[in-house]
Write an enzyme that holds these catalytic residues in place. Sequence first.
Site, PDB file in Angstrom:
ATOM      1  N   CYS A   1      -0.501 -37.470  -7.810  1.00  0.00           N
ATOM      2  CA  CYS A   1       0.806 -37.384  -7.078  1.00  0.00           C
ATOM      3  C   CYS A   1       1.526 -38.721  -7.438  1.00  0.00           C
ATOM      4  CB  CYS A   1       0.769 -37.481  -5.597  1.00  0.00           C
ATOM      5  SG  CYS A   1       2.017 -37.059  -4.864  1.00  0.00           S
TER       6      CYS A   1
ATOM      7  N   CYS B   1       1.967 -32.634  -5.970  1.00  0.00           N
ATOM      8  CA  CYS B   1       3.546 -32.901  -5.859  1.00  0.00           C
ATOM      9  C   CYS B   1       4.192 -32.603  -7.065  1.00  0.00           C
ATOM     10  CB  CYS B   1       3.655 -34.211  -5.392  1.00  0.00           C
ATOM     11  SG  CYS B   1       3.862 -35.313  -6.705  1.00  0.00           S
TER      12      CYS B   1
ATOM     13  N   CYS C   1       1.412 -36.082 -18.496  1.00  0.00           N
ATOM     14  CA  CYS C   1       0.478 -36.770 -18.141  1.00  0.00           C
ATOM     15  C   CYS C   1      -0.311 -37.548 -19.312  1.00  0.00           C
ATOM     16  CB  CYS C   1      -0.902 -35.935 -17.525  1.00  0.00           C
ATOM     17  SG  CYS C   1      -0.637 -35.012 -16.001  1.00  0.00           S
TER      18      CYS C   1
END
Length: 180
Positions: A21, A97, A105
């Site tokens: 998140c 989220c 990422c």
Amino acid sequence: MKLVINGLKEEKVKLNILVLCTGNSARSIMAEALFNSVGASYFKAWSAGSKPTGKVNPYALEKIAALGYAANDVTSQSWHEFEQAHAPHFDIVMTVCGNAAAEDCPVFQGDWSHVHWGLPDPANANASPEELRAEFASCFDTLKQRIEEVVTALQQLDRSYQNKQQYRADLLTLLEAQSA
């Protein structure tokens, strides 16, 4: 679930899951605690954030205390901690989220698959303490229900797998089914 290796040995397999998140202070912390308690037979979980707050929300701590977690059992940390060579190898990277799901990422260790369980942020700065507790309870209960449903489905499958890929494919199907 058991993984059969070369037809001889059966061993219980836990999949490594990283829950992401943005702030790593609420949703991802609660999911980590739930996967490591309710889902402990099947998962080993960690959590992190793209822009961690550095502290766990006290309302999240209230919710995970019911699972036997103490404040020092969880930390708000950067997802960069898991880029290192010594980091666990992940099977699943889960975002909880929309912000984290939309970000690029880092490269995590392992041959992982992404699953998104989008949940509203329970930490509304304009809410009263009672409203915050209700929002955190709702988020926690949603995560718990989803994880319990995955665990129940895994228990019902109760089969042996010849390789980790088969096992992981079934598990991903179950996790993705809970994202709706």
